[in-house]
Design an enzyme around this catalytic site. Sequence first.
Site, PDB file in Angstrom:
ATOM      1  N   SER A 114       0.874  -1.173   0.000  1.00 15.63           N
ATOM      2  CA  SER A 114       0.000   0.000   0.000  1.00 15.63           C
ATOM      3  C   SER A 114       0.910   1.223   0.000  1.00 15.63           C
ATOM      4  O   SER A 114       2.085   1.118   0.373  1.00 15.63           O
ATOM      5  CB  SER A 114      -0.845  -0.005   1.293  1.00 15.63           C
ATOM      6  OG  SER A 114      -1.489   1.239   1.489  1.00 15.63           O
ATOM      7  N   TYR A 155      -2.195  -1.020  10.398  1.00 14.59           N
ATOM      8  CA  TYR A 155      -2.179  -1.203   8.931  1.00 14.59           C
ATOM      9  C   TYR A 155      -0.853  -0.709   8.357  1.00 14.59           C
ATOM     10  O   TYR A 155      -0.223  -1.383   7.536  1.00 14.59           O
ATOM     11  CB  TYR A 155      -3.361  -0.434   8.331  1.00 14.59           C
ATOM     12  CG  TYR A 155      -3.590  -0.670   6.852  1.00 14.59           C
ATOM     13  CD1 TYR A 155      -4.308  -1.785   6.398  1.00 14.59           C
ATOM     14  CD2 TYR A 155      -3.114   0.226   5.892  1.00 14.59           C
ATOM     15  CE1 TYR A 155      -4.535  -1.993   5.045  1.00 14.59           C
ATOM     16  CE2 TYR A 155      -3.335   0.023   4.538  1.00 14.59           C
ATOM     17  CZ  TYR A 155      -4.053  -1.082   4.119  1.00 14.59           C
ATOM     18  OH  TYR A 155      -4.272  -1.294   2.775  1.00 14.59           O
TER      19      TYR A 155
HETATM   20  N1  LIG Z   1      -8.669  -0.306  -1.791  1.00 12.45           N
HETATM   21  C1  LIG Z   1      -7.650   0.463  -1.467  1.00 12.45           C
HETATM   22  O1  LIG Z   1      -7.739   1.697  -1.463  1.00 12.45           O
HETATM   23  C2  LIG Z   1      -6.318  -0.167  -1.124  1.00 12.45           C
HETATM   24  C3  LIG Z   1      -5.213   0.683  -0.983  1.00 12.45           C
HETATM   25  C4  LIG Z   1      -3.979   0.150  -0.671  1.00 12.45           C
HETATM   26  C5  LIG Z   1      -3.845  -1.225  -0.498  1.00 12.45           C
HETATM   27  N2  LIG Z   1      -4.935  -2.024  -0.623  1.00 12.45           N
HETATM   28  C6  LIG Z   1      -4.727  -3.471  -0.416  1.00 12.45           C
HETATM   29  O2  LIG Z   1      -5.220  -4.176  -1.527  1.00 12.45           O
HETATM   30  C7  LIG Z   1      -5.572  -5.499  -1.132  1.00 12.45           C
HETATM   31  C8  LIG Z   1      -6.947  -5.834  -1.690  1.00 12.45           C
HETATM   32  O3  LIG Z   1      -7.890  -4.960  -1.096  1.00 12.45           O
HETATM   33  P1  LIG Z   1      -9.241  -4.494  -1.816  1.00 12.45           P
HETATM   34  O4  LIG Z   1      -9.260  -3.024  -1.749  1.00 12.45           O
HETATM   35  O5  LIG Z   1      -9.421  -5.201  -3.100  1.00 12.45           O
HETATM   36  O6  LIG Z   1     -10.285  -4.991  -0.705  1.00 12.45           O
HETATM   37  P2  LIG Z   1     -11.539  -5.974  -0.765  1.00 12.45           P
HETATM   38  O7  LIG Z   1     -12.081  -5.957   0.617  1.00 12.45           O
HETATM   39  O8  LIG Z   1     -12.415  -5.638  -1.902  1.00 12.45           O
HETATM   40  O9  LIG Z   1     -10.860  -7.402  -1.065  1.00 12.45           O
HETATM   41  C9  LIG Z   1     -10.086  -8.082  -0.121  1.00 12.45           C
HETATM   42  C10 LIG Z   1     -10.368  -9.566  -0.239  1.00 12.45           C
HETATM   43  O10 LIG Z   1      -9.508 -10.273   0.665  1.00 12.45           O
HETATM   44  C11 LIG Z   1     -10.256 -11.324   1.251  1.00 12.45           C
HETATM   45  N3  LIG Z   1      -9.652 -11.719   2.521  1.00 12.45           N
HETATM   46  C12 LIG Z   1      -9.596 -10.999   3.674  1.00 12.45           C
HETATM   47  N4  LIG Z   1      -8.996 -11.718   4.630  1.00 12.45           N
HETATM   48  C13 LIG Z   1      -8.661 -12.914   4.085  1.00 12.45           C
HETATM   49  C14 LIG Z   1      -8.010 -14.087   4.580  1.00 12.45           C
HETATM   50  N5  LIG Z   1      -7.595 -14.173   5.850  1.00 12.45           N
HETATM   51  N6  LIG Z   1      -7.829 -15.139   3.739  1.00 12.45           N
HETATM   52  C15 LIG Z   1      -8.266 -15.068   2.456  1.00 12.45           C
HETATM   53  N7  LIG Z   1      -8.896 -13.999   1.945  1.00 12.45           N
HETATM   54  C16 LIG Z   1      -9.087 -12.924   2.743  1.00 12.45           C
HETATM   55  C17 LIG Z   1     -11.650 -10.729   1.427  1.00 12.45           C
HETATM   56  O11 LIG Z   1     -12.641 -11.733   1.603  1.00 12.45           O
HETATM   57  C18 LIG Z   1     -11.812  -9.934   0.138  1.00 12.45           C
HETATM   58  O12 LIG Z   1     -12.407 -10.719  -0.886  1.00 12.45           O
HETATM   59  C19 LIG Z   1      -5.474  -5.511   0.393  1.00 12.45           C
HETATM   60  O13 LIG Z   1      -4.250  -6.119   0.770  1.00 12.45           O
HETATM   61  C20 LIG Z   1      -5.468  -4.040   0.766  1.00 12.45           C
HETATM   62  O14 LIG Z   1      -4.807  -3.791   1.987  1.00 12.45           O
HETATM   63  C21 LIG Z   1      -6.161  -1.533  -0.932  1.00 12.45           C
END
Ligand SMILES: NC(=O)c1ccc[n+]([C@@H]2O[C@H](COP(=O)([O-])OP(=O)(O)OC[C@H]3O[C@@H](n4cnc5c(N)ncnc54)[C@H](O)[C@@H]3O)[C@@H](O)[C@H]2O)c1
Length: 266
Positions: free
Chosen positions: A157, A170
Amino acid sequence: MRENTVPAVDAAFTQLNMAGRVAIITGAGSGIGATTAVLLAARGAAVIVADISAAGCEATTEQIRRDGGSATPIVVDMTDESDVRATIDLAVSTYGGLHAAFNNAGIGSKGAPLTDMPLEDWQHMISVNLTSIFLCLKHQIRHMKNQGGGAIVNTASGAGVVGFPNVIDYVAAKHGVVGLTRAAAIDYAGHGIRVNAVLPGGIETPMLTSAMGKDEIVRSAVVRGHPIGRLGQSLEIAEAAAWLLSDAASFVTGSAMAVDGGYTCM
Ligand SMILES: NC(=O)c1ccc[n+]([C@@H]2O[C@H](COP(=O)([O-])OP(=O)(O)OC[C@H]3O[C@@H](n4cnc5c(N)ncnc54)[C@H](O)[C@@H]3O)[C@@H](O)[C@H]2O)c1
């Protein structure tokens, strides 16, 4: 006579192709992971769709199959070492190997000042957003070493390289992901394994939209943090991850690639 250092032009069109590759995508049931799974499958990869959400796994798998791609779902908790092993076993038993992995499953913080943060919340964050990546690397690299190489991308991130208020758990976990990525890249480059991280800025997925809520003031403040003047879309991260996993990025390892509309430049 020109020296033979300029590749044939058609290399530019083939190196993103993932035909014949097998990829594991974690957190593939939603957001960035789901979009990346669909994109990699569209480029020819056979995809293991791994998520803790059965409904999410099913939806992504159905979409890939509807589009004519190959996908196999597995409902797993990436904090559980035997579940992590199961994703690799499934890739090998179903498709004959593992060439690429996108370690992307993660959760957002409940948000609290450090002085008030319950130890259980800290431990849960570290387990889901950092230890899971350690476990994935451990077992994926074991397999790839024996197989003769592979490519791995971890989702960190912007909060993996700069601080962010009120989500210290985080920020610490994502800084850890960047550290794991760099250290693993050094240790396994000699085995033909590339390990990189992608650093999303604010991306419009269920994680961010639920954290922002419906308050337009909060949303505008988040948008203002991005010099590009908007939030990102899952596909903009998927494109970066797919590139890093492909042969087009064959000289890239240990990088922490910001895909954040300039967020971390501020
Ligand atoms: N959306 C943002 O702005 C953003 C920014 C920076 C980083 N991220 C990172 O991107 C990644 C994806 O996030 P996203 O925004 O697509 O969120 P999201 O919530 O849409 O998707 C995350 C997925 O991870 C799954 N998950 C959670 N815990 C789990 C576990 N223990 N085992 C297996 N699956 C699990 C959830 O069920 C979900 O389907 C994450 O690592 C998040 O920290 C997101």
